[in-house]
Structures are given as C-alpha cells and as structure tokens.
Scaffold this motif. Structure first.
Motif, mmCIF file in Angstrom:
data_model
loop_
_atom_site.group_PDB
_atom_site.id
_atom_site.type_symbol
_atom_site.label_atom_id
_atom_site.label_comp_id
_atom_site.label_asym_id
_atom_site.label_seq_id
_atom_site.Cartn_x
_atom_site.Cartn_y
_atom_site.Cartn_z
ATOM 1 N N GLY A 30 28.331 -41.696 3.105
ATOM 2 C CA GLY A 30 29.258 -40.233 3.222
ATOM 3 C C GLY A 30 28.096 -39.227 2.754
ATOM 4 O O GLY A 30 28.205 -37.623 3.911
ATOM 5 N N LEU A 31 27.978 -38.787 1.737
ATOM 6 C CA LEU A 31 27.373 -37.906 0.718
ATOM 7 C C LEU A 31 25.586 -38.013 1.459
ATOM 8 O O LEU A 31 25.526 -36.232 1.158
ATOM 9 N N GLY A 32 25.317 -38.734 1.783
ATOM 10 C CA GLY A 32 23.895 -39.333 2.463
ATOM 11 C C GLY A 32 23.936 -38.295 3.972
ATOM 12 O O GLY A 32 23.121 -37.538 4.021
ATOM 13 N N LEU A 33 24.803 -38.673 4.378
ATOM 14 C CA LEU A 33 25.284 -37.878 5.743
ATOM 15 C C LEU A 33 25.215 -36.530 6.051
ATOM 16 O O LEU A 33 25.030 -35.652 6.155
ATOM 17 N N ALA A 34 26.130 -35.989 4.836
ATOM 18 C CA ALA A 34 26.434 -34.791 4.890
ATOM 19 C C ALA A 34 25.995 -33.469 3.984
ATOM 20 O O ALA A 34 25.195 -32.574 4.574
ATOM 21 N N LEU A 35 24.871 -34.159 3.460
ATOM 22 C CA LEU A 35 23.346 -33.582 3.007
ATOM 23 C C LEU A 35 22.642 -33.281 3.626
ATOM 24 O O LEU A 35 22.146 -32.661 4.782
ATOM 25 N N LEU A 36 22.167 -34.200 5.067
ATOM 26 C CA LEU A 36 21.635 -34.355 6.574
ATOM 27 C C LEU A 36 22.189 -33.088 6.960
ATOM 28 O O LEU A 36 21.238 -32.195 7.582
ATOM 29 N N ALA A 37 23.327 -33.418 7.253
ATOM 30 C CA ALA A 37 24.218 -32.248 8.314
ATOM 31 C C ALA A 37 24.343 -31.305 8.086
ATOM 32 O O ALA A 37 24.641 -29.662 8.202
ATOM 33 N N ALA A 38 23.918 -30.529 5.926
ATOM 34 C CA ALA A 38 23.847 -29.514 6.022
ATOM 35 C C ALA A 38 22.901 -28.620 5.888
ATOM 36 O O ALA A 38 22.597 -26.901 5.896
ATOM 37 N N GLY A 39 21.359 -28.733 6.450
ATOM 38 C CA GLY A 39 20.869 -28.055 6.785
ATOM 39 C C GLY A 39 19.592 -28.060 5.648
ATOM 40 O O GLY A 39 19.447 -28.396 4.933
ATOM 41 N N PRO A 40 18.954 -26.268 6.045
ATOM 42 C CA PRO A 40 18.599 -25.569 4.792
ATOM 43 C C PRO A 40 18.971 -26.044 3.778
ATOM 44 O O PRO A 40 18.225 -25.703 2.506
ATOM 45 N N ALA A 41 20.756 -25.564 3.641
ATOM 46 C CA ALA A 41 21.157 -25.244 2.614
ATOM 47 C C ALA A 41 22.076 -26.510 1.516
ATOM 48 O O ALA A 41 21.973 -26.181 0.469
ATOM 49 N N ARG A 42 21.016 -28.044 2.093
ATOM 50 C CA ARG A 42 21.712 -28.955 1.217
ATOM 51 C C ARG A 42 21.113 -29.379 0.091
ATOM 52 O O ARG A 42 22.687 -29.240 -0.822
ATOM 53 N N TRP A 43 20.155 -28.470 -0.175
ATOM 54 C CA TRP A 43 19.886 -28.505 -2.046
ATOM 55 C C TRP A 43 20.267 -27.781 -2.309
ATOM 56 O O TRP A 43 20.702 -27.783 -3.863
ATOM 57 N N ARG A 44 20.564 -26.228 -2.297
ATOM 58 C CA ARG A 44 21.105 -25.422 -2.479
ATOM 59 C C ARG A 44 22.839 -25.524 -2.851
ATOM 60 O O ARG A 44 23.258 -25.585 -4.470
ATOM 61 N N LEU A 45 23.582 -26.220 -2.127
ATOM 62 C CA LEU A 45 24.556 -26.561 -1.870
ATOM 63 C C LEU A 45 25.083 -28.024 -2.923
ATOM 64 O O LEU A 45 25.794 -28.059 -3.440
ATOM 65 N N LEU A 46 23.940 -28.686 -3.038
ATOM 66 C CA LEU A 46 23.995 -29.843 -4.178
ATOM 67 C C LEU A 46 24.134 -29.740 -5.723
ATOM 68 O O LEU A 46 24.400 -29.685 -6.890
ATOM 69 N N THR A 47 22.998 -28.738 -5.638
ATOM 70 C CA THR A 47 22.667 -28.285 -6.582
ATOM 71 C C THR A 47 23.953 -27.312 -7.153
ATOM 72 O O THR A 47 24.842 -27.448 -8.319
ATOM 73 N N ARG A 48 24.639 -25.926 -6.812
ATOM 74 C CA ARG A 48 25.245 -25.657 -7.090
ATOM 75 C C ARG A 48 27.420 -26.303 -7.241
ATOM 76 O O ARG A 48 27.295 -26.544 -8.251
ATOM 77 N N ALA A 49 26.227 -27.872 -6.971
ATOM 78 C CA ALA A 49 28.337 -29.107 -6.569
ATOM 79 C C ALA A 49 27.650 -29.354 -8.018
ATOM 80 O O ALA A 49 29.074 -29.685 -8.965
ATOM 81 N N VAL A 50 26.302 -30.102 -8.213
ATOM 82 C CA VAL A 50 26.995 -30.771 -9.459
ATOM 83 C C VAL A 50 26.794 -29.698 -11.081
ATOM 84 O O VAL A 50 26.892 -30.564 -11.847
ATOM 85 N N LEU A 51 26.434 -28.257 -10.703
ATOM 86 C CA LEU A 51 26.440 -27.478 -11.378
ATOM 87 C C LEU A 51 27.884 -27.738 -12.354
ATOM 88 O O LEU A 51 28.602 -27.129 -12.587
ATOM 89 N N ALA A 52 28.791 -27.286 -10.770
ATOM 90 C CA ALA A 52 30.239 -27.593 -11.465
ATOM 91 C C ALA A 52 30.975 -28.443 -11.812
ATOM 92 O O ALA A 52 31.748 -28.286 -12.184
ATOM 93 N N LEU A 53 30.235 -29.510 -11.159
ATOM 94 C CA LEU A 53 31.564 -30.366 -11.754
ATOM 95 C C LEU A 53 30.439 -30.963 -13.456
ATOM 96 O O LEU A 53 31.610 -31.892 -13.817
ATOM 97 N N LEU A 54 29.395 -30.940 -13.755
ATOM 98 C CA LEU A 54 28.946 -31.405 -14.662
ATOM 99 C C LEU A 54 29.761 -31.857 -15.958
ATOM 100 O O LEU A 54 29.473 -32.930 -16.918
ATOM 101 N N LEU A 55 30.371 -30.210 -16.584
ATOM 102 C CA LEU A 55 30.919 -30.305 -17.815
ATOM 103 C C LEU A 55 32.191 -31.237 -17.593
ATOM 104 O O LEU A 55 33.059 -31.996 -18.636
ATOM 105 N N PHE A 56 32.837 -31.074 -16.315
ATOM 106 C CA PHE A 56 34.621 -31.717 -15.781
ATOM 107 C C PHE A 56 34.022 -33.078 -15.869
ATOM 108 O O PHE A 56 34.237 -34.025 -16.562
ATOM 109 N N ASN A 57 33.199 -33.209 -14.787
ATOM 110 C CA ASN A 57 32.701 -34.944 -14.596
ATOM 111 C C ASN A 57 32.353 -35.778 -15.887
ATOM 112 O O ASN A 57 32.297 -36.904 -16.469
ATOM 113 N N VAL A 58 31.304 -35.263 -17.159
ATOM 114 C CA VAL A 58 30.741 -35.681 -18.043
ATOM 115 C C VAL A 58 32.011 -35.973 -19.004
ATOM 116 O O VAL A 58 31.949 -37.528 -20.083
#
Length: 184
Positions: A30-58
């Motif tokens: 599902g994450l892979g499909l969402a990344l593909l569907a997000a188009g050119p913005a995929r890496w920017r959005l993924l970076t934002r998501a990872v940074l937003a989660l980093l402290l909490f999830n760790v």
C-alpha cells in the motif's frame, strides 16, 4: 459532491481500511502504491512524513521493544507492522493536504468548515511565532550554538508556545461564553 469532497471521502475510507490490515506485506504494498500514485511529490511527502514521525515513532518503538524484551515476547513483526501502518497513514494525510483545499472539501459541512478555519488560523499564528523564534535565535548566534544553547532556546520556545496556547484558549472560551455557548 465536488472533487475535493470525493478525495476526502476516499481518504477517510482508505484510513478505515488500513486499520483492518494486519499483514506488513500488504501495508508495504500500500505504501509503495501510494508512493507511485503521488507522482513527482512522492519524495517530498515521504520526507515530511518520516520527519514528522521520527521522534514519536522512535520513542514508542523503543518503549514497546523494552516491554516486549522484559516479557520475553517477539517484537520485530509488531514493530514493523505498527511503523508501516503509521507511516502509510501519515503519508496519505500529507498527500491529501497537498492535493486538495481542505476548506473546499468541507464546504458542505459548515461546522467542520468553521473548525478547520479556526485550526488553519491557529497554525498560521504558531508558524509565525516559530519563524520569529528561529530568526531571533539565528541573529543572536553568529557562531554555531552549543547543545546547551539549543536546549535553552527550545525551552524558551516551548514556554512561549504554551503561554500563547493558554492565552488563546482563555480568549476563545471568553468569546464563546459571551455568545452563550456554555449555557445549558
């Protein structure tokens, strides 16, 4: 139903559907499909998501791993499932916000639109306050700050945000009370 409302409905249904998935492979797909569907913005959005989660999830993952170790339970599968699910949900949330205008999506629900408007206004106020703190800190530190300086700045910033939140909450409560919102 307009385009933004359709996307919001699809997002809400997807979020509910994701909560029923308990296989890490399906969540990764599902994450892979969402990344593909997000188009050119995929890496920017993924970076934002990872940074937003980093402290909490760790912190949550470490706490869970510690408890699981103490109870002698396996931990890897659960942590993978939990972190994949949260990453997918946050990525989809950032993608939705990037793709639609939230107020347009909430146009059919006046109360939700009003709440969203208030929240967006508060985000703008706090973003401005954080930018002011960042610029002030940068201007007062011509050399690289020490970790102690960074901690002091974070403490002052947190205190100012808390004071601003308490003041804003008091003002909103007074405004609502004067309009009869709390009359039973």
């Amino acid at each position: 139903m307009n385009r933004a409302q359709s996307w919001l409905l699809l997002y809400l249904l997807t979020v509910v559907g994701i909560t029923f998935v308990h296989q890490a492979g399906w969540l990764a797909a599902g994450l892979g499909l969402a990344l593909l569907a997000a188009g050119p913005a995929r890496w920017r959005l993924l970076t934002r998501a990872v940074l937003a989660l980093l402290l909490f999830n760790v912190s949550v993952s470490l706490a869970y791993a510690l408890v699981a170790w103490w109870q002698a339970r396996p931990v890897a599968d659960v942590l993978l499932l939990m972190n994949l699910r949260v990453l997918l949900l946050v990525f989809l949330g950032f993608w939705l916000v990037d793709r639609i205008k939230l107020l347009e999506a909430l146009a059919g629900w006046p109360l939700l639109a009003m709440i969203a408007t208030l929240a967006i206004g508060q985000v703008a106020v706090y973003r401005r306050l954080l930018d002011d703190f960042r610029l002030a800190f940068r201007s007062r530190n011509p050399v690289s700050p020490t970790p102690v300086d960074l901690l002091r700045h974070a403490g002052a910033q947190g205190g100012a945000l808390l004071d601003k939140s308490l003041h804003s909450a008091d003002q909103v409560a007074q405004a609502m009370r004067s309009r009869g919102a709390f009359d039973a």
